[in-house]
Structures are given as C-alpha cells and as structure tokens.
Design an enzyme around this catalytic site. Sequence first.
Site, short mmCIF file in Angstrom:
data_model
loop_
_atom_site.label_atom_id
_atom_site.label_comp_id
_atom_site.label_asym_id
_atom_site.label_seq_id
_atom_site.Cartn_x
_atom_site.Cartn_y
_atom_site.Cartn_z
N LYS A 52 -1.99 24.41 63.80
CA LYS A 52 -1.43 23.91 62.53
C LYS A 52 -1.17 22.41 62.63
O LYS A 52 -1.49 21.64 61.72
CB LYS A 52 -0.13 24.67 62.20
CG LYS A 52 -0.38 26.08 61.69
CD LYS A 52 0.88 26.92 61.63
CE LYS A 52 0.50 28.38 61.31
NZ LYS A 52 1.64 29.30 61.32
N GLN A 96 7.68 29.58 62.92
CA GLN A 96 6.62 30.48 63.39
C GLN A 96 7.21 31.86 63.70
O GLN A 96 8.19 31.96 64.44
CB GLN A 96 5.95 29.87 64.64
CG GLN A 96 4.77 30.67 65.15
CD GLN A 96 3.58 30.68 64.18
OE1 GLN A 96 3.27 29.68 63.54
NE2 GLN A 96 2.93 31.82 64.07
N ASP A 119 5.34 28.36 53.61
CA ASP A 119 4.78 29.66 54.00
C ASP A 119 4.84 30.63 52.83
O ASP A 119 4.21 31.68 52.85
CB ASP A 119 5.58 30.26 55.18
CG ASP A 119 4.86 30.10 56.51
OD1 ASP A 119 3.64 29.89 56.50
OD2 ASP A 119 5.53 30.20 57.56
#
Length: 293
Positions: A52, A96, A119
């Site tokens: 990422k 994460q 997200d």
Amino acid sequence: MQLIDGKAINLQMQAEILQQVEEMVKNGQKRPNLAVIQVGDDGASTTYVNSKIKTCHAVGFESTDVRFPADITEAELLAKIAEINADPNVDGLIVQLPLPKHISENKVIEAIDYRKDVDGFHPINTGRMAMSLPAFLPATPAGIMELLARYNIETEGKECVVLGRSNIVGTPISLLMSRKSNPGNATVTICHSRSKNLKEICRRADILIVAIGKPEFVTADMIKPGAVVIDVGIHRLPSTETQSGFKLKGDVKFDEVAPLCSYITPVPGGVGPMTIISLLKNTLLAGQHKIYE
Ligand code: NAP
C-alpha cells in the site's frame, strides 16, 4: 471467454490518479497523505502494508507509516487514531486488519473519523452506501464495480448471485449491485453457509461473484454458460508446479469454469490488484474533499 485484467486496470488507474495529484500540486494544493497503522508483525499484513505504501508513492501521495508491537494496549492505539484524526496533514487513515485478540476491531473502526475512513468500514460510510449517498466504498467491492464498468459489462436487469456475506466483500457488493446505478440495477441473491440448493442458485447467475474463502469451491456444474464470474478468493496452496512450492488459487476452479464464461477474473491478477487501487482512489477523493467537506 475474455479474461478481466485487474493488473492492467490497476496500472491505468495509477496513471489517472498520478495525473490528478500533479494537477493538485500545480494548483498549490498539498499531495494526498495516507496514514497506515500496523499492529504486530504478521507476515501477510506486513506485505499488504508495504505494498500500500509503495503504491502511494507511485501515484504521488505522501504516506504516514505507523507500526506498533503486538502488545500495544487498545487505549494506546485509540489515542494514536485520535491524534491522526486531528492532523490536518493526513487525509486518509487505515488500520490494517486483523488486530491482536485483545483489541476490539469494531471499536477501532468506529474510532476512525468517517471523513478519513478510506477503507470504507465505518458504520457511517456503510450506512451512507446503503442509502446511495456519497460515501467511501469498501475497497474490494469498489474494485469489482470498477472492473465491471471498465469492461462495459451489462448489469442492469441481470441475475447476480453473490457467494458470501462478509462485511468487507459479500454484503457490500450485493448492496452495490442492487443499487439504482450503472453498474448496478441487478437482481441480487446473496448466499452463505446456510443456503440450500447452492448449485441451482449459482446456475441462475448471469453474474456470479464468489467470496467464500474456500479454494476452488465453484465448479463447472455451477455455471450458466456465458456467465460473468468474479473470483475474490485468494489462497496460497502448496504446489509441485512452481519453484516457490506454492501457487495462488481462487474460490473458483478456474481451468474448468473459464471455458464456460463470457468474462472471468483470474487469480492472481483479477480482483486483487483492484483492492489496493480502490483504497488509493478513496484517498484521492479524501484529499480533494469530494465525498465530505
Ligand atoms: P469470510 O469473512 O470468511 O466470509 C466467507 C463467507 O462465505 C461467509 O459469509 C460464509 O457464510 C460463506 N461461506 C463459507 N463457506 C460456505 C459454503 N460452503 N457455502 C456457502 N457459503 C459459504 O471471507 P471474506 O473476508 O469475504 O473473504 C473471502 C475470500 O476473499 C477469502 O479467500 C479472502 O482471502 C479473499 N479476499 C480477497 C480480497 C482481494 O483483494 N482479492 C479481499 C478480501 C478478501 P457464513 O456467513 O454463514 O459463515
């Protein structure tokens, strides 16, 4: 049968995002900044986080890389999230997953400012998505919609069957496919581990989206000839055919299913590359204040 090339679309979108970032910089705006928090040193999570951050730089973003040991307390993590929420230099914030057992994922998701929740997991974004209001869409479903759009795959009035009802894939993709939009306007059936007659239901599908986390679960006898098949699954299975001793497989038995399809996503190189680029697209939208002021 046509392969849906997620890797090629990823590269195309990277170039589009980079161009928009350069435009922002030319106009005196700052580069979008994505903060990524990782807790612990799980190998798969480290690979995802590194990838990422690498892609952030490829599209001209800045990144804020925060790593904590696995024994950080929930309170310490929530304090860091509050600090980043208040930092005007950061546009997007992701933590994460999965997190160590002693930390509540739901608490962490809800602690992130929904305006920085790139997200798309915060209940405000989920609720707004369900109401077809502007929202950060979760990355994997957004990536699937992008693939359908860019391949001009007709979805209106089609029978779409979704296998799996997770919060991150199955449930949001079924909402997006049934929304009054293009792609969308499909007639959606969502299946899970308690569904009966799975084969018969799948055989009705013009578009079959598979996210059940079971390697090569979907076989040729579950496919309507000419169907579009989107395989979300990723499994690293032992193999004697490769030097590494592993091969990536999806939730679909590709070799026997592919010849029956009009379109199919391969694993790897289908949905996977779209997840990360959708996250970056959300970060661009955050930096441009296009979803929220
Ligand atoms: P998940 O949270 O494990 O959910 C799996 C879903 O499948 C559940 O709803 C479960 O039903 C259902 N299911 C399991 N076995 C079934 C069966 N035999 N028949 C019918 N339904 C069944 O999985 P996920 O997070 O959505 O991920 C799914 C797969 O996609 C995994 O392989 C994951 O690694 C992969 N993935 C890939 C990406 C990407 O970027 N390509 C992103 C996310 C996930 P119940 O609800 O009844 O338990």
